[in-house]
Design an enzyme around this catalytic site. Structure first.
Site, PDB file in Angstrom:
ATOM      1  N   LYS A  15      19.841 -92.644 -24.617  1.00 45.53           N
ATOM      2  CA  LYS A  15      20.075 -93.409 -25.856  1.00 45.53           C
ATOM      3  C   LYS A  15      21.571 -93.349 -26.194  1.00 45.53           C
ATOM      4  O   LYS A  15      22.389 -93.374 -25.287  1.00 45.53           O
ATOM      5  CB  LYS A  15      19.166 -92.889 -26.972  1.00 45.53           C
ATOM      6  CG  LYS A  15      17.701 -92.829 -26.504  1.00 45.53           C
ATOM      7  CD  LYS A  15      16.707 -92.585 -27.582  1.00 45.53           C
ATOM      8  CE  LYS A  15      15.295 -92.575 -26.997  1.00 45.53           C
ATOM      9  NZ  LYS A  15      14.254 -92.441 -27.984  1.00 45.53           N
ATOM     10  N   HIS A  98      13.219-101.435 -24.624  1.00 38.21           N
ATOM     11  CA  HIS A  98      12.888-100.212 -25.370  1.00 38.21           C
ATOM     12  C   HIS A  98      12.552-100.566 -26.816  1.00 38.21           C
ATOM     13  O   HIS A  98      13.146-101.481 -27.386  1.00 38.21           O
ATOM     14  CB  HIS A  98      14.062 -99.228 -25.306  1.00 38.21           C
ATOM     15  CG  HIS A  98      13.682 -97.877 -25.788  1.00 38.21           C
ATOM     16  ND1 HIS A  98      13.628 -97.571 -27.129  1.00 38.21           N
ATOM     17  CD2 HIS A  98      13.299 -96.759 -25.125  1.00 38.21           C
ATOM     18  CE1 HIS A  98      13.227 -96.312 -27.263  1.00 38.21           C
ATOM     19  NE2 HIS A  98      13.023 -95.791 -26.067  1.00 38.21           N
ATOM     20  N   GLU A 100      13.390 -99.270 -29.486  1.00 37.27           N
ATOM     21  CA  GLU A 100      14.544 -99.252 -30.393  1.00 37.27           C
ATOM     22  C   GLU A 100      15.314-100.567 -30.309  1.00 37.27           C
ATOM     23  O   GLU A 100      15.853-101.050 -31.307  1.00 37.27           O
ATOM     24  CB  GLU A 100      15.440 -98.044 -30.065  1.00 37.27           C
ATOM     25  CG  GLU A 100      14.794 -96.752 -30.535  1.00 37.27           C
ATOM     26  CD  GLU A 100      15.098 -95.540 -29.678  1.00 37.27           C
ATOM     27  OE1 GLU A 100      16.069 -95.569 -28.902  1.00 37.27           O
ATOM     28  OE2 GLU A 100      14.346 -94.558 -29.774  1.00 37.27           O
ATOM     29  N   GLU A 170       5.312 -96.440 -24.069  1.00 41.72           N
ATOM     30  CA  GLU A 170       5.893 -95.580 -25.101  1.00 41.72           C
ATOM     31  C   GLU A 170       5.314 -95.960 -26.459  1.00 41.72           C
ATOM     32  O   GLU A 170       5.788 -96.913 -27.096  1.00 41.72           O
ATOM     33  CB  GLU A 170       7.414 -95.744 -25.142  1.00 41.72           C
ATOM     34  CG  GLU A 170       8.110 -95.358 -23.853  1.00 41.72           C
ATOM     35  CD  GLU A 170       9.544 -94.885 -24.096  1.00 41.72           C
ATOM     36  OE1 GLU A 170       9.897 -93.846 -23.542  1.00 41.72           O
ATOM     37  OE2 GLU A 170      10.282 -95.540 -24.853  1.00 41.72           O
ATOM     38  N   GLY A 176      10.573 -89.813 -30.536  1.00 43.46           N
ATOM     39  CA  GLY A 176      11.507 -89.047 -31.358  1.00 43.46           C
ATOM     40  C   GLY A 176      10.866 -88.390 -32.565  1.00 43.46           C
ATOM     41  O   GLY A 176      11.555 -87.913 -33.461  1.00 43.46           O
ATOM     42  N   SER A 216       8.195 -88.171 -26.992  1.00 44.30           N
ATOM     43  CA  SER A 216       8.131 -86.722 -27.239  1.00 44.30           C
ATOM     44  C   SER A 216       7.565 -85.955 -26.047  1.00 44.30           C
ATOM     45  O   SER A 216       6.900 -84.928 -26.225  1.00 44.30           O
ATOM     46  CB  SER A 216       7.337 -86.420 -28.514  1.00 44.30           C
ATOM     47  OG  SER A 216       7.972 -87.010 -29.635  1.00 44.30           O
TER      48      SER A 216
HETATM   49  P1  13P Z   1      11.761 -88.940 -27.104  1.00 40.49           P
HETATM   50  O1  13P Z   1      11.426 -88.250 -25.802  1.00 40.49           O
HETATM   51  O2  13P Z   1      12.998 -88.409 -27.752  1.00 40.49           O
HETATM   52  O3  13P Z   1      10.587 -89.021 -28.019  1.00 40.49           O
HETATM   53  O4  13P Z   1      12.122 -90.447 -26.710  1.00 40.49           O
HETATM   54  C1  13P Z   1      11.262 -91.139 -25.889  1.00 40.49           C
HETATM   55  C2  13P Z   1      11.919 -92.411 -25.517  1.00 40.49           C
HETATM   56  O5  13P Z   1      12.099 -93.290 -26.335  1.00 40.49           O
HETATM   57  C3  13P Z   1      12.375 -92.562 -24.132  1.00 40.49           C
HETATM   58  O6  13P Z   1      12.771 -93.855 -23.885  1.00 40.49           O
END
Ligand code: 13P
Length: 255
Positions: A15, A98, A100, A170, A176, A216
């Protein structure tokens, strides 16, 4: 995992973390820890870190990925980066769609599809992300949504290009947050993704596609997650920023 049928891939998604100098230090720390991996090891890093990452990973089993790519070859797209630029820099993988990017940067199923096609047509390996929000899960739409996102992302992708496709399931509510999907939820979600691929390309081909879990995933829960038949590795956020934790996850997928 079903290693006799498909490749297990552990990919870090950094990220917006690490400067180029921090990139060099972290990869140098990781290299010996993952050197004997029996799975693919990938680090997807910010654009600015790519040269440092490629240099640091040279001669090791770590492959470097980007976190996005534009779908046009070149032109007036301020702030964007093309497949040719990534390839020349030594990138082999790219994360696409993703959550995000979908949430904060207006990414849609159409642009995810365009980016996937551009990456695959350029010979890059695409890690395409799909996943439901908590609200969608509670409304009972998880299967419908995962299948829709998967099929949309793969529209016009040729069967022979599937070998370069990885889908990362995901769940948005698990990213996160420290709330991991249970191993059964991960297996079920990944199973829906595989069913969608089977509906579009046939069951035999669908069995060969790597489907990761992300959200996570960490050094403590990786073993249980990758033990599931449909979980062919993981896309790791926070835990990929720590060499020790990341290497434990790589070891879990190497069994
Ligand atoms: P986390 O492992 O921090 O939850 O993030 C997962 C993620 O978005 C990987 O692309």
């Amino acid at each position: 995992m079903k290693k006799e049928l498909r490749k297990a891939v552990i990919a870090g998604n950094w990220k917006m973390n690490n400067t180029p100098a921090q990139t060099t230090a972290l990869i140098n720390e990781m290299k010996p820890l993952v050197a004997d991996a029996d799975c693919e090891v990938v680090l997807c890093v910010p654009y600015i870190d790519i040269p440092a990452a490629v240099e640091a990973a040279k001669g090791s089993n770590i492959k470097i990925g980007a976190e996005n790519v534009h779908f046009k070859a070149s032109g007036a797209y301020t702030g964007e980066v093309s497949t040719d630029m990534l390839k020349e820099a030594g990138v082999e993988y790219v994360v696409i769609g993703h959550s995000e990017r979908r949430t904060y940067f207006g990414e849609t199923d159409q642009t995810v599809n365009l980016r996937s096609l551009a990456a695959l047509n350029a010979g890059l390996k695409a890690i395409i992300c799909v996943g439901e929000t908590l609200e969608q899960r509670e409304l009972g739409y998880t299967e419908t949504l995962l299948k829709f996102q998967t099929k949309m992302a793969l529209t016009n992708v040729k069967p022979e290009q599937l070998k370069n496709v990885i889908i990362a399931y995901e769940p948005v509510w698990a990213i996160g947050t420290g709330v991991t999907a249970t191993a059964d939820q991960a297996d079920e979600g990944n199973g829906f993704v595989r069913e969608a691929i089977a509906e579009a390309y046939g069951a035999e081909l669908a069995e060969t596609v790597t489907v990761q879990y992300g959200g996570s995933m960490n050094a403590k829960n990786a073993d249980e997650l990758v033990a599931k038949v449909n979980v062919d590795g993981g896309l790791i956020g926070g835990a990929s920023l720590k060499a020790q934790d990341f290497s434990v996850i790589v070891k879990a997928a190497s069994k």
